[in-house]
Design an enzyme around this catalytic site. Sequence first.
Site, PDB file in Angstrom:
ATOM      1  N   GLU A   1      30.548  23.069  48.035  1.00  0.00           N
ATOM      2  CA  GLU A   1      29.582  24.151  47.931  1.00  0.00           C
ATOM      3  C   GLU A   1      28.359  23.717  47.140  1.00  0.00           C
ATOM      4  O   GLU A   1      28.449  22.842  46.268  1.00  0.00           O
ATOM      5  CB  GLU A   1      30.220  25.399  47.317  1.00  0.00           C
ATOM      6  CG  GLU A   1      31.128  25.113  46.151  1.00  0.00           C
ATOM      7  CD  GLU A   1      31.733  26.347  45.517  1.00  0.00           C
ATOM      8  OE1 GLU A   1      32.341  27.134  46.245  1.00  0.00           O
ATOM      9  OE2 GLU A   1      31.592  26.489  44.297  1.00  0.00           O
TER      10      GLU A   1
ATOM     11  N   HIS B   1      34.788  33.736  42.946  1.00  0.00           N
ATOM     12  CA  HIS B   1      34.145  33.874  41.635  1.00  0.00           C
ATOM     13  C   HIS B   1      34.911  34.850  40.765  1.00  0.00           C
ATOM     14  O   HIS B   1      35.038  36.027  41.091  1.00  0.00           O
ATOM     15  CB  HIS B   1      32.677  34.301  41.704  1.00  0.00           C
ATOM     16  CG  HIS B   1      31.847  33.518  40.726  1.00  0.00           C
ATOM     17  ND1 HIS B   1      31.858  33.759  39.366  1.00  0.00           N
ATOM     18  CD2 HIS B   1      31.048  32.448  40.902  1.00  0.00           C
ATOM     19  CE1 HIS B   1      31.075  32.875  38.772  1.00  0.00           C
ATOM     20  NE2 HIS B   1      30.570  32.063  39.673  1.00  0.00           N
TER      21      HIS B   1
ATOM     22  N   HIS C   1      31.779  21.689  43.605  1.00  0.00           N
ATOM     23  CA  HIS C   1      30.398  22.188  43.616  1.00  0.00           C
ATOM     24  C   HIS C   1      29.539  21.187  42.840  1.00  0.00           C
ATOM     25  O   HIS C   1      29.311  21.353  41.647  1.00  0.00           O
ATOM     26  CB  HIS C   1      30.380  23.573  42.945  1.00  0.00           C
ATOM     27  CG  HIS C   1      29.103  24.316  43.095  1.00  0.00           C
ATOM     28  ND1 HIS C   1      29.058  25.681  43.238  1.00  0.00           N
ATOM     29  CD2 HIS C   1      27.813  23.903  43.123  1.00  0.00           C
ATOM     30  CE1 HIS C   1      27.792  26.077  43.338  1.00  0.00           C
ATOM     31  NE2 HIS C   1      27.026  25.012  43.263  1.00  0.00           N
TER      32      HIS C   1
HETATM   33  N1  PXP Z   1      32.454  30.203  44.793  1.00  0.00           N
HETATM   34  C1  PXP Z   1      31.286  29.678  44.383  1.00  0.00           C
HETATM   35  C2  PXP Z   1      30.159  29.634  45.348  1.00  0.00           C
HETATM   36  C3  PXP Z   1      31.137  29.151  43.087  1.00  0.00           C
HETATM   37  O1  PXP Z   1      29.967  28.624  42.706  1.00  0.00           O
HETATM   38  C4  PXP Z   1      32.240  29.168  42.221  1.00  0.00           C
HETATM   39  C5  PXP Z   1      32.109  28.577  40.846  1.00  0.00           C
HETATM   40  O2  PXP Z   1      31.725  27.243  40.942  1.00  0.00           O
HETATM   41  C6  PXP Z   1      33.446  29.719  42.691  1.00  0.00           C
HETATM   42  C7  PXP Z   1      33.520  30.241  43.969  1.00  0.00           C
HETATM   43  C8  PXP Z   1      34.679  29.760  41.842  1.00  0.00           C
HETATM   44  O3  PXP Z   1      34.481  30.624  40.760  1.00  0.00           O
HETATM   45  P1  PXP Z   1      35.477  30.583  39.539  1.00  0.00           P
HETATM   46  O4  PXP Z   1      35.327  29.248  38.890  1.00  0.00           O
HETATM   47  O5  PXP Z   1      35.017  31.719  38.673  1.00  0.00           O
HETATM   48  O6  PXP Z   1      36.858  30.807  40.090  1.00  0.00           O
END
Ligand code: PXP
Length: 239
Positions: A70, A191, A43
């Site tokens: 992303e 997330h 990301h």
């Molecule tokens: N999906 C998106 C769109 C995110 O921005 C993130 C964090 O960068 C994640 C998934 C992954 O989340 P986590 O780091 O809490 O596993």
Amino acid sequence: MTNLSINLNKVALLRNSRSFGIPSVIKAAYTCIQAGAHGITVHPRPDARHIKSEDVYELAKMLTVEFNIEGNPSSQFLKIIRDVKPTQCTLVPDAPNAFTSDHGWNLVTNGFWLKPIIQELKELGIRVSLFLDTDLNQIKLAKEIGADRIELYTEPYATAFRNNEVKSVFQKYQQAANKAQEMGLGVNAGHDLNLHNLEKFCSIPNILEVSIGHALIADAIELGLFNAVKEYLKIISPN
Ligand code: PXP
């Protein structure tokens, strides 16, 4: 089957606290792949506080698994996507200074400008996913503007799970996934998923991909990255 795509942002965050390149994002990606991960997620944010654009180009050269990039489709972000043509692009409505992604798209107000972007990316052969909350109307709009998949924002699920009050929240995710699948959208999730809350989440049928970063990298401090990936894989594909 659910694919595990590992978000390497936190590896880059640690790397960026010194100037000599350790830990290496590329080496971490190799280890994840060797352990059986199905994909790598990054990301890149406008302030480059974790993944930098150079990381994205380097990863693109070496990856033998799905690459999911992303981010909010700024012109800077879209240049990277056009250059790299990842397997999947997950569009996320995070503000430039966002601490972390903390909500899904409002497609009533943003759908009109996202639609041509989605179309362009699909023409480049990139699968497009939209980061969404469990709102059924948003899911309908995601289909209308041409998304291939949605990624359900699972922080509310993770918080409810931690507080032992997951039942009603979980139902919303079941309904959202079900609605999306009925409409022909693939369903991803991400997330705050972790070794404790992942199994229940993946009891929702046909979750195609979970993208996990923070908890997995934290577990890797204790278990080692290879073993941590294996532990997550045991949950999503127990056989
Ligand atoms: N999906 C998106 C769109 C995110 O921005 C993130 C964090 O960068 C994640 C998934 C992954 O989340 P986590 O780091 O809490 O596993």
